[in-house]
Design an enzyme around this catalytic site. Structure first.
Site, PDB file in Angstrom:
ATOM      1  N   GLU A 262       0.848  -1.210   0.000  1.00 20.95           N
ATOM      2  CA  GLU A 262       0.000   0.000   0.000  1.00 20.95           C
ATOM      3  C   GLU A 262       0.877   1.251   0.000  1.00 20.95           C
ATOM      4  O   GLU A 262       0.563   2.231  -0.679  1.00 20.95           O
ATOM      5  CB  GLU A 262      -0.926   0.020   1.216  1.00 20.95           C
ATOM      6  N   TRP A 293     -19.631  13.208 -19.826  1.00 21.25           N
ATOM      7  CA  TRP A 293     -19.913  13.162 -18.386  1.00 21.25           C
ATOM      8  C   TRP A 293     -21.041  14.167 -18.103  1.00 21.25           C
ATOM      9  O   TRP A 293     -20.781  15.267 -17.597  1.00 21.25           O
ATOM     10  CB  TRP A 293     -18.662  13.519 -17.579  1.00 21.25           C
ATOM     11  N   TRP A 346     -14.598  12.941 -13.181  1.00 23.08           N
ATOM     12  CA  TRP A 346     -13.792  12.680 -11.981  1.00 23.08           C
ATOM     13  C   TRP A 346     -13.207  13.951 -11.368  1.00 23.08           C
ATOM     14  O   TRP A 346     -12.953  14.017 -10.169  1.00 23.08           O
ATOM     15  CB  TRP A 346     -12.682  11.659 -12.258  1.00 23.08           C
ATOM     16  N   TRP A 369      -9.043   8.861  -8.130  1.00 20.24           N
ATOM     17  CA  TRP A 369     -10.240   9.274  -8.884  1.00 20.24           C
ATOM     18  C   TRP A 369     -10.216   8.734 -10.306  1.00 20.24           C
ATOM     19  O   TRP A 369     -11.222   8.237 -10.818  1.00 20.24           O
ATOM     20  CB  TRP A 369     -10.396  10.806  -8.867  1.00 20.24           C
TER      21      TRP A 369
HETATM   22  C1  LIG Z   1     -10.894   8.322  -4.905  1.00 18.56           C
HETATM   23  C2  LIG Z   1      -9.710   8.155  -3.991  1.00 18.56           C
HETATM   24  C3  LIG Z   1      -9.034   9.268  -3.536  1.00 18.56           C
HETATM   25  C4  LIG Z   1      -7.923   9.132  -2.685  1.00 18.56           C
HETATM   26  N1  LIG Z   1      -7.284  10.261  -2.243  1.00 18.56           N
HETATM   27  C5  LIG Z   1      -6.193  10.140  -1.438  1.00 18.56           C
HETATM   28  C6  LIG Z   1      -5.503  11.294  -0.981  1.00 18.56           C
HETATM   29  O1  LIG Z   1      -5.821  12.436  -1.335  1.00 18.56           O
HETATM   30  N2  LIG Z   1      -4.448  11.105  -0.126  1.00 18.56           N
HETATM   31  C7  LIG Z   1      -4.045   9.862   0.267  1.00 18.56           C
HETATM   32  O2  LIG Z   1      -3.097   9.757   1.051  1.00 18.56           O
HETATM   33  N3  LIG Z   1      -4.667   8.765  -0.184  1.00 18.56           N
HETATM   34  C8  LIG Z   1      -5.723   8.852  -1.008  1.00 18.56           C
HETATM   35  N4  LIG Z   1      -6.371   7.724  -1.427  1.00 18.56           N
HETATM   36  C9  LIG Z   1      -5.811   6.396  -1.094  1.00 18.56           C
HETATM   37  C10 LIG Z   1      -6.325   5.759   0.206  1.00 18.56           C
HETATM   38  O3  LIG Z   1      -7.713   5.804   0.241  1.00 18.56           O
HETATM   39  C11 LIG Z   1      -5.761   6.403   1.466  1.00 18.56           C
HETATM   40  O4  LIG Z   1      -4.354   6.517   1.363  1.00 18.56           O
HETATM   41  C12 LIG Z   1      -6.079   5.586   2.717  1.00 18.56           C
HETATM   42  O5  LIG Z   1      -7.468   5.422   2.839  1.00 18.56           O
HETATM   43  C13 LIG Z   1      -5.513   6.283   3.930  1.00 18.56           C
HETATM   44  O6  LIG Z   1      -5.868   5.624   5.110  1.00 18.56           O
HETATM   45  P1  LIG Z   1      -4.794   4.831   5.967  1.00 18.56           P
HETATM   46  O7  LIG Z   1      -3.623   5.699   6.243  1.00 18.56           O
HETATM   47  O8  LIG Z   1      -5.500   4.229   7.124  1.00 18.56           O
HETATM   48  O9  LIG Z   1      -4.360   3.724   4.928  1.00 18.56           O
HETATM   49  P2  LIG Z   1      -3.597   2.342   5.133  1.00 18.56           P
HETATM   50  O10 LIG Z   1      -4.442   1.284   4.540  1.00 18.56           O
HETATM   51  O11 LIG Z   1      -3.161   2.187   6.516  1.00 18.56           O
HETATM   52  O12 LIG Z   1      -2.350   2.487   4.164  1.00 18.56           O
HETATM   53  C14 LIG Z   1      -1.092   3.028   4.589  1.00 18.56           C
HETATM   54  C15 LIG Z   1      -0.665   4.123   3.668  1.00 18.56           C
HETATM   55  O13 LIG Z   1      -0.468   3.628   2.347  1.00 18.56           O
HETATM   56  C16 LIG Z   1      -0.839   4.629   1.398  1.00 18.56           C
HETATM   57  N5  LIG Z   1      -1.955   4.111   0.593  1.00 18.56           N
HETATM   58  C17 LIG Z   1      -2.816   3.127   0.914  1.00 18.56           C
HETATM   59  N6  LIG Z   1      -3.666   2.896  -0.101  1.00 18.56           N
HETATM   60  C18 LIG Z   1      -3.333   3.766  -1.080  1.00 18.56           C
HETATM   61  C19 LIG Z   1      -3.848   4.023  -2.381  1.00 18.56           C
HETATM   62  N7  LIG Z   1      -4.848   3.319  -2.918  1.00 18.56           N
HETATM   63  N8  LIG Z   1      -3.290   5.005  -3.099  1.00 18.56           N
HETATM   64  C20 LIG Z   1      -2.257   5.728  -2.605  1.00 18.56           C
HETATM   65  N9  LIG Z   1      -1.726   5.526  -1.385  1.00 18.56           N
HETATM   66  C21 LIG Z   1      -2.256   4.554  -0.637  1.00 18.56           C
HETATM   67  C22 LIG Z   1      -1.267   5.832   2.186  1.00 18.56           C
HETATM   68  O14 LIG Z   1      -0.160   6.698   2.315  1.00 18.56           O
HETATM   69  C23 LIG Z   1      -1.671   5.239   3.534  1.00 18.56           C
HETATM   70  O15 LIG Z   1      -1.576   6.161   4.593  1.00 18.56           O
HETATM   71  C24 LIG Z   1      -7.489   7.846  -2.302  1.00 18.56           C
HETATM   72  C25 LIG Z   1      -8.196   6.725  -2.753  1.00 18.56           C
HETATM   73  C26 LIG Z   1      -9.277   6.873  -3.589  1.00 18.56           C
HETATM   74  C27 LIG Z   1     -10.013   5.652  -4.073  1.00 18.56           C
END
Ligand SMILES: Cc1cc2nc3c(=O)[nH]c(=O)nc-3n(C[C@H](O)[C@H](O)[C@H](O)COP(=O)(O)OP(=O)(O)OC[C@H]3O[C@@H](n4cnc5c(N)ncnc54)[C@H](O)[C@@H]3O)c2cc1C
Length: 454
Positions: A262, A293, A346, A369
């Site tokens: 992740e 869209w 988006w 997005w």
């Molecule tokens: C539409 C959409 C918009 C998003 N916008 C953002 C945003 O603006 N900023 C953001 O940090 N994340 C974003 N994410 C990714 C993800 O949703 C979040 O990083 C995550 O929910 C953060 O929670 P956590 O720290 O508990 O994640 P955990 O599951 O604990 O993951 C640990 C870290 O891994 C990174 N990570 C995990 N999943 C993703 C992912 N799919 N993409 C990129 N990094 C990831 C993050 O830095 C996160 O803090 C987005 C996802 C979607 C679908």
């Protein structure tokens, strides 16, 4: 006294801060500086929750610097001009900072480097591997995550460094510092009902420790998709503002491969934005540039206020509005819903998320997005259209997450939240504003019509 400046940006911590450690190692006294942006509330990507959190982080950083005998100098305005002025006032011989992976941050760095009369030293800090370090065999950028992540995981990782103990004597009292910022600086009001995490390095380290030392890291693989439990790390705002270092987090998260992957997604999107900065303006996949869209009347208002009549979508949007954070599984659901059930571009959702997320990262937000809309870096084709009802059955079958964020549905039996209702679920809760199956067919049609002929 030899003096250098250290410019704090998205690295608001004293522990394992690469550029700060290098400034200290120069042997000069280090004057720490933060420069407030002059974005005002009309800026489309600004929001009170993230800036409220930022204010708390700056305050905490300032306290931490006081405690080691230093003083944070806060300035406001154009970063390049302010750094030049401060360097002159303090007779600084160099400026140290960590590189920002965002296009806007990078353009400021280039301007600074091109105009600075004194040396500027920049460092890799926000990521484990910068975009140019993870390339395909032929030296080009990856466009798909899986091969990127294989390469990324295999690379040797930089190791964390200890916390800074001193920066030398504080800046003299005649060196002006702007007061600690409040939301008023950006013409914004605090959101009365916002529930934000505690800002600052210490709180972030406690969150990291709590995640790593509890069962949450070992259970991450099984629990990370269940939005009703604390199955993820909640560290995204801390990474966004650099309250913890990515090196430390990565080192502590060994050997959990799922979690490390992740962290790899984060760097994949940062790399994509570096190699393809045009994604901020247009689809990553050019085949879909002609897809229409049209939006759905009233749909945007319903989506942004959490009143679409799709409980899982509305719960997610209420969580976002109140806390500035939303569970990743639900981010995907609400994003697909806006783009594929309500047919909004988006960019509409990307901007709304950016205004409300505390963790808003330009790269991850754009990547998330575009992935959800079907125009992004996804190995699956556009007809991956998640059904919000099936998603609820799979990830919130007892309705715990829904009921937490939608108190008006607290007494509705869980099984009624799993399929489209024909009668209102509660007096104050709307019927679904669209029929998912009809909208799914329409989206497939839109993509077929707009897709570049092969
Ligand atoms: C539409 C959409 C918009 C998003 N916008 C953002 C945003 O603006 N900023 C953001 O940090 N994340 C974003 N994410 C990714 C993800 O949703 C979040 O990083 C995550 O929910 C953060 O929670 P956590 O720290 O508990 O994640 P955990 O599951 O604990 O993951 C640990 C870290 O891994 C990174 N990570 C995990 N999943 C993703 C992912 N799919 N993409 C990129 N990094 C990831 C993050 O830095 C996160 O803090 C987005 C996802 C979607 C679908």
């Amino acid at each position: 006294m030899r003096t250098v400046l250290f410019w704090f940006r998205r690295d608001l911590r004293l522990t394992d801060n690469t550029g700060l450690a290098a400034a200290v190692a120069s042997g000069a006294r280090v004057i720490p500086v933060y420069i407030l942006s002059t974005w005002k509330k009309h800026h489309g990507w600004t929001g009170p929750k993230r800036l409220q959190f930022l204010c708390g982080c700056i305050e905490s950083l300032s306290r931490n610097l006081d405690s080691i005998g230093s003083r944070l100098i806060i300035r406001a305005g154009d970063a390049v001009e302010e750094l030049h002025k401060l360097a002159q006032e303090t007779q600084a011989e160099a400026i140290y900072f960590n590189r920002d992976p965002d296009p806007f941050g990078k353009s400021v760095e280039t301007r600074l480097a091109n105009t600075s009369p004194i040396p500027c030293h920049s460092y890799k800090d926000a990521v484990l591997h910068e975009a140019h370090e993870v390339l395909t065999g032929s030296g080009g950028p990856y466009r798909v995550y899986t091969p990127y992540s294989k390469n990324w995981l295999a690379l040797e990782k930089p190791q964390p460094q200890p916390a800074i103990k001193t920066l030398g004597p504080a800046a003299e009292t005649h060196i002006h510092s702007h007061p600690l910022p409040t939301l008023a600086w950006w013409d914004l009001q605090p959101q009365a009902d916002a529930q934000l995490p505690t800002p600052g390095e210490r709180a972030a380290r406690e969150r990291m420790k709590a995640f790593i030392q509890s069962q949450r890291l070992t259970a991450y693989k099984e629990q990370r998709d269940i939005p009703s439990i604390a199955g993820t790390s909640f560290l995204s705002p801390d990474l966004r503002f650099g309250l913890i270092s990515i090196r430390e987090l990565y080192a502590h998260s060994l050997p959990d491969l799922t979690y490390r992957k992740e962290l790899g997604w984060r760097e994949f999107y940062i790399a994509l934005l570096h190699h393809y900065p045009e994604v901020l303006e247009r689809d990553f996949n050019p085949d879909y540039a002609r897809v229409q869209w049209p939006g759905t009347e009233g749909g945007l208002e319903a989506w942004t206020t959490g009143k679409t009549g799709f409980p899982i979508v509305d719960a997610g949007m209420r969580q976002l509005i109140q806390t500035g954070w939303m569970h990743n599984r639900v981010r995907m659901i609400v994003a697909m819903f806006l783009t594929k059930d309500l047919h909004f571009h988006w960019k509409v959702g990307e901007q709304f998320f950016h205004q409300h997320l505390i963790d808003a990262e330009i790269a991850s937000n754009n990547g998330g997005w575009q992935w959800s809309a079907g125009t992004g870096a996804d190995a699956a084709p556009y007809f991956r259209i998640q059904n919000p009802w099936s998603q609820t059955k799979r990830y919130d079958p007892e309705g715990k997450y829904i009921k937490h964020w939608l108190p008006e549905l607290a007494h509705v039996p869980a099984e009624k939240l799993l399929d489209p209702p024909t009668l209102r679920l509660a007096k104050d809760y709307p019927l679904p504003i669209v029929d998912h199956t009809t909208q799914r067919d329409y989206t497939l049609e839109r993509f077929k019509l707009g897709k570049k002929p092969s």
